[in-house]
Write a protein that holds these residues in place. Structure first.
Motif, short mmCIF file in Angstrom:
data_model
loop_
_atom_site.label_atom_id
_atom_site.label_comp_id
_atom_site.label_asym_id
_atom_site.label_seq_id
_atom_site.Cartn_x
_atom_site.Cartn_y
_atom_site.Cartn_z
N SER A 32 1.14 -1.63 0.16
CA SER A 32 0.07 0.25 -0.09
C SER A 32 0.95 1.00 0.08
O SER A 32 0.36 2.55 -0.12
N LYS A 293 -3.63 2.25 -0.61
CA LYS A 293 -4.56 0.98 -0.05
C LYS A 293 -3.98 -0.19 -0.48
O LYS A 293 -2.98 -0.49 -0.71
N TRP A 298 -8.86 -1.20 -1.11
CA TRP A 298 -9.53 -0.41 -2.37
C TRP A 298 -11.10 -1.53 -3.00
O TRP A 298 -11.78 -0.13 -3.29
#
Length: 312
Positions: A32, A293, A298
């Motif tokens: 992420s 994310k 996501w």
């Protein structure tokens, strides 16, 4: 309009993959935070994924026992524009596990593996693992990372491949894959809830990227196939087909537009503008992980945004 991922990525072949491709950008990373590699010990299993979507899933399953490199990862980059580099080639030459999407999306992986002389890597082809095939008379939707049952199968394949590369931690990989798969279930439940409340509702798309979620949610894609296929291939849409697509919004024939914001151009911009002008919600989606994310966060945001748009 830039070429589609499959057409652009397929340009990257053999030793020529090390050359710069005109009009393309590059990135590598995983997780992420968009870093080049996941934190790992010197004995970690080297993993290369074609995109940071699969890189993140591998990181979640492998934990500290893997070192992940994702070839395409910049969340601000249009994945249709890609430039190979020597770091990609080097990483692939050393990888023990390689994750490619397949289905023509990232053919450069196999070609770079061959040119790098790495024939021993365990290669996971996500499309093959998914079991998804082209419908009769149609084209394969290769965007299987938007299909949650397929992602569960891919997680198992990653755990198995990592277990072969690192038998001492095989049980941990299997446990992590089980944990990951359990977290996919709420996403499938959200799709089922959308289907219960909005089954049969019509939506429009700019590309086939989100179609698996749309289908699982019981929604009907009203976009002319000629439009979404042309956009995906980087071709111009004929004036007639563009007008048919715009009419979906001016005639309020759809309840939402699901828009791939990473591959916008003049024609998709017109579609987005028509949707907003008609008061029809726009749900943006992407092909790679947005910054900050992980895969599950996501996809949760994507499905929640779709549900929220349909409730308006």
């Amino acid at each position: 309009m830039p070429p589609s991922p499959s057409r652009c990525l397929a340009l990257i072949t053999g030793a020529a993959s090390l050359a710069l491709l005109a009009g393309c950008g590059s990135s590598s990373g995983s997780g992420s935070d968009g870093s080049a590699q996941s934190p790992a010990s010197s004995s970690a299993v080297p993993v290369v994924a074609s995109t940071n979507v699969y890189g993140d899933i591998a990181r979640q399953i492998g934990g500290d026992h893997v070192e992940v490199t994702s070839v395409i990862s910049d969340p601000s980059q249009d994945p249709h524009s890609y430039e190979a580099n020597t770091q990609n080639q080097l990483a692939l030459s050393k990888a023990k596990v390689v994750i490619e999407n397949g289905g023509g999306y990232d053919d450069f992986i196999a070609k770079m593996l061959k040119s790098g002389g790495n024939s021993s890597a365990e290669v996971i082809n996500a499309v093959k693992v998914s079991g998804r095939t082209a419908p009769k008379g149609g084209e394969l939707n290769e965007h299987v990372w938007y299909d949650f049952p397929s992602v569960a199968k891919i997680a198992d394949s990653i755990a198995s491949a990592l277990g072969k590369a690192d038998p001492a931690n095989a049980a941990a990989f299997t446990k992590n894959a089980d944990t990951f798969k359990a977290k996919l279930k709420p996403l499938e439940a959200k799709e089922a809830q959308i289907k219960k409340e909005h089954g049969g509702d019509a939506v429009a798309i700019t590309e086939p990227v989100p179609l698996y979620v749309i289908e699982a949610s019981g929604l009907v894609n009203k976009t002319p196939a000629e439009f979404s296929e042309a956009i995906e291939e980087g071709d111009d849409v004929s004036p007639k087909i563009l007008q048919e697509t715009l009419a979906l919004f001016t005639g309020k024939q759809v309840k939402a537009l699901v828009y791939n914001e990473q591959t916008s151009g003049p024609q998709t911009d017109k579609v987005e503008q028509a949707s907003r002008a008609a008061g029809i919600p726009v749900v943006p989606v992407t092909e790679t992980l947005p910054k900050g994310k992980d895969y599950l966060g996501w996809m949760t945001a994507n499905v929640d945004a779709l549900a929220s748009a349909l409730d308006k």
